[in-house]
Write a protein that holds these residues in place. Structure first.
Motif, PDB file in Angstrom:
ATOM      1  N   ALA A 132      39.120  35.072  41.367  1.00 50.46           N
ATOM      2  CA  ALA A 132      38.477  35.829  42.436  1.00 50.46           C
ATOM      3  C   ALA A 132      39.456  36.881  42.948  1.00 50.46           C
ATOM      4  O   ALA A 132      40.660  36.614  43.066  1.00 50.46           O
ATOM      5  CB  ALA A 132      38.074  34.900  43.578  1.00 50.46           C
ATOM      6  N   THR A 133      38.935  38.058  43.238  1.00 56.43           N
ATOM      7  CA  THR A 133      39.771  39.105  43.808  1.00 56.43           C
ATOM      8  C   THR A 133      40.136  38.708  45.230  1.00 56.43           C
ATOM      9  O   THR A 133      39.269  38.338  46.018  1.00 56.43           O
ATOM     10  CB  THR A 133      39.008  40.440  43.800  1.00 56.43           C
ATOM     11  OG1 THR A 133      38.662  40.765  42.448  1.00 56.43           O
ATOM     12  CG2 THR A 133      39.867  41.554  44.380  1.00 56.43           C
ATOM     13  N   ARG A 134      41.415  38.769  45.515  1.00 60.18           N
ATOM     14  CA  ARG A 134      41.889  38.437  46.861  1.00 60.18           C
ATOM     15  C   ARG A 134      41.639  39.659  47.743  1.00 60.18           C
ATOM     16  O   ARG A 134      42.126  40.738  47.481  1.00 60.18           O
ATOM     17  CB  ARG A 134      43.378  38.104  46.827  1.00 60.18           C
ATOM     18  CG  ARG A 134      43.893  37.504  48.112  1.00 60.18           C
ATOM     19  CD  ARG A 134      45.346  37.097  48.034  1.00 60.18           C
ATOM     20  NE  ARG A 134      45.573  36.172  46.929  1.00 60.18           N
ATOM     21  CZ  ARG A 134      46.704  36.133  46.227  1.00 60.18           C
ATOM     22  NH1 ARG A 134      47.699  36.963  46.498  1.00 60.18           N
ATOM     23  NH2 ARG A 134      46.848  35.273  45.250  1.00 60.18           N
ATOM     24  N   THR A 155      46.971  50.739  41.366  1.00 53.16           N
ATOM     25  CA  THR A 155      47.677  49.702  42.108  1.00 53.16           C
ATOM     26  C   THR A 155      47.288  48.355  41.516  1.00 53.16           C
ATOM     27  O   THR A 155      46.243  48.226  40.873  1.00 53.16           O
ATOM     28  CB  THR A 155      47.301  49.699  43.607  1.00 53.16           C
ATOM     29  OG1 THR A 155      45.904  49.451  43.742  1.00 53.16           O
ATOM     30  CG2 THR A 155      47.651  51.023  44.259  1.00 53.16           C
ATOM     31  N   TRP A 156      48.107  47.337  41.759  1.00 52.73           N
ATOM     32  CA  TRP A 156      47.768  46.029  41.236  1.00 52.73           C
ATOM     33  C   TRP A 156      46.649  45.405  42.055  1.00 52.73           C
ATOM     34  O   TRP A 156      46.377  45.813  43.185  1.00 52.73           O
ATOM     35  CB  TRP A 156      48.980  45.128  41.127  1.00 52.73           C
ATOM     36  CG  TRP A 156      49.680  44.768  42.407  1.00 52.73           C
ATOM     37  CD1 TRP A 156      49.124  44.163  43.491  1.00 52.73           C
ATOM     38  CD2 TRP A 156      51.040  44.973  42.716  1.00 52.73           C
ATOM     39  NE1 TRP A 156      50.053  43.973  44.457  1.00 52.73           N
ATOM     40  CE2 TRP A 156      51.254  44.461  44.012  1.00 52.73           C
ATOM     41  CE3 TRP A 156      52.106  45.521  42.029  1.00 52.73           C
ATOM     42  CZ2 TRP A 156      52.490  44.498  44.621  1.00 52.73           C
ATOM     43  CZ3 TRP A 156      53.333  45.546  42.636  1.00 52.73           C
ATOM     44  CH2 TRP A 156      53.516  45.052  43.910  1.00 52.73           C
ATOM     45  N   VAL A 157      46.016  44.401  41.468  1.00 56.05           N
ATOM     46  CA  VAL A 157      44.935  43.656  42.110  1.00 56.05           C
ATOM     47  C   VAL A 157      45.378  42.196  42.177  1.00 56.05           C
ATOM     48  O   VAL A 157      45.641  41.582  41.143  1.00 56.05           O
ATOM     49  CB  VAL A 157      43.620  43.782  41.306  1.00 56.05           C
ATOM     50  CG1 VAL A 157      42.520  42.941  41.943  1.00 56.05           C
ATOM     51  CG2 VAL A 157      43.203  45.242  41.166  1.00 56.05           C
ATOM     52  N   ASP A 158      45.463  41.662  43.373  1.00 58.88           N
ATOM     53  CA  ASP A 158      45.842  40.257  43.549  1.00 58.88           C
ATOM     54  C   ASP A 158      44.619  39.377  43.322  1.00 58.88           C
ATOM     55  O   ASP A 158      43.519  39.676  43.816  1.00 58.88           O
ATOM     56  CB  ASP A 158      46.398  40.017  44.954  1.00 58.88           C
ATOM     57  CG  ASP A 158      47.749  40.677  45.152  1.00 58.88           C
ATOM     58  OD1 ASP A 158      48.582  40.616  44.219  1.00 58.88           O
ATOM     59  OD2 ASP A 158      47.977  41.260  46.224  1.00 58.88           O
ATOM     60  N   LEU A 159      44.822  38.278  42.585  1.00 58.64           N
ATOM     61  CA  LEU A 159      43.729  37.391  42.211  1.00 58.64           C
ATOM     62  C   LEU A 159      44.067  35.951  42.555  1.00 58.64           C
ATOM     63  O   LEU A 159      45.238  35.571  42.587  1.00 58.64           O
ATOM     64  CB  LEU A 159      43.464  37.496  40.703  1.00 58.64           C
ATOM     65  CG  LEU A 159      43.180  38.887  40.149  1.00 58.64           C
ATOM     66  CD1 LEU A 159      43.173  38.856  38.633  1.00 58.64           C
ATOM     67  CD2 LEU A 159      41.862  39.412  40.681  1.00 58.64           C
ATOM     68  N   ASP A 160      43.024  35.162  42.781  1.00 56.88           N
ATOM     69  CA  ASP A 160      43.173  33.719  42.998  1.00 56.88           C
ATOM     70  C   ASP A 160      42.439  32.999  41.884  1.00 56.88           C
ATOM     71  O   ASP A 160      41.269  33.302  41.601  1.00 56.88           O
ATOM     72  CB  ASP A 160      42.564  33.305  44.350  1.00 56.88           C
ATOM     73  CG  ASP A 160      43.350  33.852  45.525  1.00 56.88           C
ATOM     74  OD1 ASP A 160      44.600  33.785  45.489  1.00 56.88           O
ATOM     75  OD2 ASP A 160      42.717  34.353  46.479  1.00 56.88           O
ATOM     76  N   LEU A 161      43.106  32.027  41.270  1.00 59.78           N
ATOM     77  CA  LEU A 161      42.495  31.235  40.210  1.00 59.78           C
ATOM     78  C   LEU A 161      41.381  30.376  40.788  1.00 59.78           C
ATOM     79  O   LEU A 161      41.566  29.666  41.771  1.00 59.78           O
ATOM     80  CB  LEU A 161      43.549  30.349  39.538  1.00 59.78           C
ATOM     81  CG  LEU A 161      43.067  29.484  38.384  1.00 59.78           C
ATOM     82  CD1 LEU A 161      42.582  30.344  37.219  1.00 59.78           C
ATOM     83  CD2 LEU A 161      44.185  28.552  37.926  1.00 59.78           C
ATOM     84  N   VAL A 162      40.201  30.441  40.157  1.00 67.18           N
ATOM     85  CA  VAL A 162      39.029  29.699  40.606  1.00 67.18           C
ATOM     86  C   VAL A 162      38.717  28.541  39.661  1.00 67.18           C
ATOM     87  O   VAL A 162      38.328  27.460  40.084  1.00 67.18           O
ATOM     88  CB  VAL A 162      37.794  30.632  40.710  1.00 67.18           C
ATOM     89  CG1 VAL A 162      36.538  29.860  41.054  1.00 67.18           C
ATOM     90  CG2 VAL A 162      38.045  31.746  41.700  1.00 67.18           C
ATOM     91  N   GLU A 163      38.898  28.772  38.345  1.00 67.09           N
ATOM     92  CA  GLU A 163      38.518  27.755  37.356  1.00 67.09           C
ATOM     93  C   GLU A 163      39.254  28.008  36.054  1.00 67.09           C
ATOM     94  O   GLU A 163      39.518  29.156  35.690  1.00 67.09           O
ATOM     95  CB  GLU A 163      37.007  27.833  37.097  1.00 67.09           C
ATOM     96  CG  GLU A 163      36.499  26.900  36.014  1.00 67.09           C
ATOM     97  CD  GLU A 163      35.019  27.107  35.667  1.00 67.09           C
ATOM     98  OE1 GLU A 163      34.513  26.275  34.894  1.00 67.09           O
ATOM     99  OE2 GLU A 163      34.393  28.067  36.136  1.00 67.09           O
TER     100      GLU A 163
END
Length: 186
Positions: free
Chosen positions: A183-185, A161-169
């Motif tokens: 960061a992993t959401r 399955t896909w992994v949703d991520l949030d940009l940190v830097e």
């Protein structure tokens, strides 16, 4: 609970090593080398797969004693030696300067994450792939080099399955190398 980061050099087309495990394309600038050194200093526990361990352990234990070692290399070698390390391998019999795990990597990483302690880094695409599939990675630190390799060892494993991520830097280093941290959401 400890945080687990997967961070590696990667080519623009997604490979951590060229065919034949060639890493010559990923030579860091002084600024990027210092970033890696600072990461090592902040790491509470490093988790290595066999192939990357063999490369690192062949060089860094004595790198500070080599002719022409720069102050930055001396500092990195000291930090690397002092950093607690666990090596995951079903083929190695012993490792020096680290603890060897020959059994279920996902079960051991899950156990280590549940412990108190500083942040953990996982290094090695195959080992990280198992941790990715198990949903254990909290952050991705991707250091993308401006080179196309056309083949080799991919950074990312196939996922169910896909992994949703949030940009940190994001950060750009000399030579056009770019760090992106996600960061992993949850």
């Amino acid at each position: 609970m400890r945080e687990l980061t997967f961070g590696m050099n990667v080519s623009l087309d997604g490979y951590v090593a060229a065919p034949g495990d060639d890493l010559g394309w990923s030579m860091p600038s002084d600024e990027l080398f210092q970033w890696f050194s600072d990461r090592v200093a902040a790491t509470g526990l490093a988790l290595y797969g066999r192939r990357l361990w063999e490369g690192m352990s062949a060089h860094w234990p004595t790198a500070d004693q080599q002719p022409g070692a720069t102050p930055a290399h001396v500092e990195f070698a000291r930090r690397w030696r002092d950093m607690p390390k666990v090596v995951f391998s079903s083929t190695l019999g012993t490792v020096e300067g680290a603890r060897l795990v020959t059994g279920d990597a996902v079960a051991e990483i899950t156990r280590l994450k549940a412990e108190d302690g500083g942040p953990m880094d996982i290094a090695g695409a195959t080992l990280a792939g198992a941790a990715m599939r198990a949903g254990l990675i909290d952050e991705y630190a991707i250091v993308t080099h401006p080179v196309l390799l056309g083949g080799g060892l991919p950074m990312f494993a196939a996922l169910d399955t896909w992994v949703d991520l949030d940009l940190v830097e994001t950060r750009t280093f000399p030579g056009g190398t770019v760090l992106t941290r996600y960061a992993t959401r949850r």
